[in-house]
Every structure is written in structure tokens, then in C-alpha cells.
Design a protein around this motif. Sequence first.
Motif, short mmCIF file in Angstrom:
data_model
loop_
_atom_site.label_atom_id
_atom_site.label_comp_id
_atom_site.label_asym_id
_atom_site.label_seq_id
_atom_site.Cartn_x
_atom_site.Cartn_y
_atom_site.Cartn_z
N LEU A 302 23.06 57.09 -19.90
CA LEU A 302 21.95 57.23 -18.97
C LEU A 302 21.94 58.57 -18.24
CD1 LEU A 302 21.87 53.66 -17.35
CD2 LEU A 302 20.61 54.50 -19.34
N ALA A 343 21.06 48.16 -20.91
CA ALA A 343 20.80 48.00 -19.47
C ALA A 343 20.56 46.53 -19.13
CB ALA A 343 19.59 48.84 -19.07
N ARG A 346 23.83 44.73 -18.94
CA ARG A 346 24.54 45.05 -17.69
C ARG A 346 23.93 44.29 -16.52
NH1 ARG A 346 26.98 50.94 -16.05
NH2 ARG A 346 27.89 50.36 -14.05
N TYR A 347 22.61 44.14 -16.53
CA TYR A 347 21.96 43.34 -15.50
C TYR A 347 22.47 41.90 -15.56
CZ TYR A 347 18.45 40.18 -13.61
OH TYR A 347 17.84 39.17 -12.93
N TYR A 354 20.07 47.28 -12.67
CA TYR A 354 19.73 47.66 -14.04
C TYR A 354 18.52 46.92 -14.58
CZ TYR A 354 23.81 50.58 -14.24
OH TYR A 354 24.71 51.60 -14.01
N ILE A 357 15.86 49.54 -14.77
CA ILE A 357 16.15 50.51 -15.84
C ILE A 357 15.76 49.93 -17.19
CG2 ILE A 357 18.01 51.73 -17.03
CD1 ILE A 357 19.45 51.92 -14.34
N SER A 358 16.10 48.68 -17.43
CA SER A 358 15.73 48.07 -18.70
C SER A 358 14.21 47.97 -18.84
CB SER A 358 16.37 46.69 -18.85
OG SER A 358 15.88 45.78 -17.88
#
Length: 615
Positions: A302, A343, A346-347, A354, A357-358
Motif C-alpha cells: 500500500l 485489505a 485485514r479488515y 481497512y 481501503i478495500s
Amino acid sequence: MKNNQPSRRKFIKNSTLFSGGILAGSSLACNNENAKEIYWQDYSFSLPDDFSSINTKVSGILYSQIGYNLGETVKIIIRVPEKELMTVDTTCKLIPEKNEDEYQQPFTYWGEQWKSHWWIAEFKNIEEEGTWKILVNKENEILYKQSNLRVKKEILWQETHLWASVDMLERRKHFTGVGAGWQDAGALWAESPAQSAMIICLTDIAEYKHSSIDENYLKRVYEQITVGADYLVMTQEKAKELGYPEGAMSHDLLGHEDFILPNDVAKAVVALYKSAKVLPEQYSEKIEKYVNTADTSLDWLLNKATPMGDYGYSKFQRGLSESTKIPSDEWLTRDLIFLCWGALERYKKGDKQYKEISIAYANQILQRQIPIDTPEQGYYGHFKEFDSLPHSENLWVHAIKHKEYGADAGGLFPNYLIPFFEMLELWPNHENASKWKKMLKNYADGFLIPSCFENPFLIVPNGIFGNEGPIWFAGFFHGTNSIYGYTAAIAAKLYGLFKDEKLKAIAFGNLQWIAGLNAGVTHDCLKGSVIYSEDIPKNQALPRSMVNAIGNKTAGTWFNTRGVVCNGFSTGKQFEMDVTPKKENDGPFSLTDEDWIPHSAAFLTGVMELNKISI
């Protein structure tokens, strides 16, 4: 049919004589009444040597070599070079081996594709498990007699899941020489993207609630997850040892350590997060290591990683002019999908920031979908490869261009839109949820369904190639078998959303292509094989399972582990992009025999998703 060619009746008569008089004895001249009792010997007619055709001069009866799931349409296909060699009054009869019912259906002409003509018999009413013989005839003329057509509940899973997962991996792990990972191909390779693909499949198996998955099998799955995930951790450690930024990963540990590919790392991140999620508490130390490794690599992706640009990017296999300037500041769409997925994972482990971000990556992917009002050769819903270039993205791009391990390496996931299905489950009320669902609907209706129905097997093409339209086989590094398993998985998930029976048929068709209901291996196909060799009559196409050592008859591989899948059908030599991706060159004209474990991972993934919608 041309005037100098034999009539169909004369053709059948001549081909019977040509075959050595196999039908000469009255005991083989079967009819409906004595079909069960006759002495049985498999038989396929052959084209006479002097038969003339502008098409591929082969014929064959094609059916699944592993079997058909109970409830699946049992499809039997005949391949001929000219339409007139079959007629609508030709019938296909399934003769029971034991106490099953007998079934009969006519053949229907499908059409011409890949320089052959195709006739199909479909049995939609088989509601029993069993084994049948196949008899194809017209009046008293027998065209084909074949054995061991099987129908069984979830047969594709039951016959393959053990061998195509832990059994072959337990054998392959001994050859890497580094204490982790698997020999993933026919020769000694242990590439990061191949490891990641297999790990992701294993994590799906670990979460798959199926009666066949007992405690012992699950323990073996967990153990192999750690074998693969440990290897990915080691690629990060190796890259750091070589002086690369923290979070970077080497392509492998067997000679290509200095190739640092963001496309590798994005897949590894997903594989490591999913490993940490499914492993039980007894693996707590490894779980912590996998999460830390994935976190560090996702941060690198990222914040520091940049696209590969033209490095390792083959314009040839995309049908692009060599003068095309490839952007160095844009991710390929397939990379955006894995960045979005990483992402998202990770969320799901608890890092809530995140989520946005995704979603941001998902929005970028949405912007690249080809809209209905500006289709590509009538197709829409698939994706541009870059924002700044007009061409659409291939479903497969894996290749090594001039020894460059770069943009195309590991490009084996075909429009693998898994993050969108997961986001719809996680956030069904999100303001963008309707856009995500509409995107999936357009992909199904505008690309997947119409392109798959352009061939009798319903397999997905490798993309839409501008004015050439869909191309299935021509132009690539080798066969592309992984795209069929993963497409089956996506088609099954799309069916779960939209309940279109055509999507379920596509899922079956793409899996059965691997299981043996494919165009058939011909004598000329062997030009693409390095190790696999078989005495195939010059004018015949023989169905072969591409799951090694599983099925009636199988196409061989290099590294002979049961359950591994070979690269599959292509048009030229293996590892050489020697055939231009044009419609005039396209067809399943060579069989590339090297094995690669992502093909097995893809197949099992598709089978699992299909089973979920077939309950």
C-alpha cells in the motif's frame, strides 16, 4: 458435403471395414432388445485415410472420464469434421451395468467451432446413481460403443478431493530442499503465486462443512497449510536478507530470489491471512507469524510497491502491437482485485480502517468494467486491463517473457471477483452494495454467459480480443486449466445470487472440461506434450481426464502425483508463445502436459462452490 466425399452410409460402411471388421460378427450387431446381454467391446469409428475436409480431420465420442454429479445434465458430445457425418436420427442409449434404468436421447447438432462440428445428446432425467455403457447408433449401424459412464452424488468431489489436495502435497513437499513449500510444477519449481493459490484452496477446504471431511483429513489439511504458509514467510525473510524493503517477498527460494513482484505479494497476503483465520489454537505461534508477515507485506504494497509496467508483460499474448506503451503507474485489474482482497482480509481480522481501503480498490475495479452501451464485439461486463488503454484484460496471462519474472508471472486467476461477493455479505446495506451487485450481474449477463455459450462445452474464453472476439487457446505460454476451475467457482457464486440456470451449467461445463468432457486428445495434440505419450489413432479424438490418475483414462503429467492437473489444451508448443491469438488459429490443437498445482487448487475450489449450490 463435397461430391467427392463418401456418403454417410458409405462412410460408416468403409470405416467399419477399415477398423478391422470389429462389427462383422452377428453377436455385435446389437439392437434394443439384446443390448444388455451382448458381448461388449468398446468401439469408435475412424475416418478413412482418404477422407477430405478443410476442418480438423478427427472424430470422437466425448464424455466425462470421472463421472457426472447426480442431478447434473449428462452430456455426451460427438466431434466430427463435417456436419453431414451425423444425422438427427442418430441416437445415444445408456445401457445399465446392473439394475439401473435404461435411457435414450437423440443427438442435436450444436454447430461449428474450432474447425470441428459438434453433436450433443443430453440426459436431464437421470435421478439414480449408477454406471452405464454408451451405445450410439442409427438403425442397425453402430457408430460408438463405450464403457463406464458414471453418475454419483458429488462424484467430482468424492473422486478427487483427497488426491488433489493433501495426498499430492504430502509427496511434493520433500523436493523443495528448503524445509517448506511444495514442488509445484513438473520440474523443481516452488513459485510464490503457485504456493498461494494452493494455500487459499486449502483454507477453503478447512472451512468447507462437508461430511467427507473427517478429523484426520482436516489435520492433514492444517499441516499442509503450514507447509505452504511457512514458505511464504521465508520468501519475505529472504527478501529482507537481500536488502529489499521490509515486507517485500522473493518470487521463490530456488534461484529467483532477486525477483520482487507486487503481484506475488498481494496473493501471499491473502493466503497468509486466510491461513491464520482457519488454523486452530494449537498453531498459535504460526498464526501470529503469518499475521505479522501479512501485515508487513500489505503495508509494503500500500505504501511502497509500484506496478511492474512493461517488465515481464507480454503484448503478444494479448494481441497488442509491440508499439503499445504500457503504463508504469497503473495496476493491472487482476492486481487491484487482490489488493482489494488483501485489505478486506485485514479488515476481517479486526483492523477496521481497512474497510475503506478495500472499498476504494473496489471502486477502481468498477470504473474499469466495460459498460453495456460501449461493448467490445457485443460483449460487456468484463474489464479493461488499465484505465488508460482500451483493451480488455485476459483471464490468464501467466508467462515468463524473455526470462523476465514480472507483470504476467502468476496471472492465473480469471476475473476472480471474490471480494465483491464477500463485501455484499459483510455490508449488504452499504451505499455501494447495489453497484457491486449490478457489476456482478453485468459480468454474468454481458460476458460470462454469452461467451461460454459460444462453444459446446460452455468453457470460458481467455478473453475478448478486440475484433477477433473471444479466443480460447491461441497465443499463450501453455494451457490455462486454472481458469476453468476458478470460473466454475465464480459461476456458482453468481448462480447463488441470480438463480440463472445457465450459470450452473457453465460451472459444470468448466469443471467437466478438466474431468474429461473436453475436445479430446488427438495424435496431433501430442506435439504440445513433453513427457505424456500415447498411441492415439491418427483420425480420432479421445476423451481424457486431466486430473492425473483419476478417471477412466487420463492425460499424463511430468511429476506423477495422483490428483495433479496438467496445463491443458493450447495451440502450440509448451512454454513458447508461438501462435498468434487470432480466431483463425484458435482451437484445442495441442495438449500441454506439465503439471502445476494451481490447476488442482482451482478445480477443487470450483467443485466446492458447485456442491454448495447443488444441495
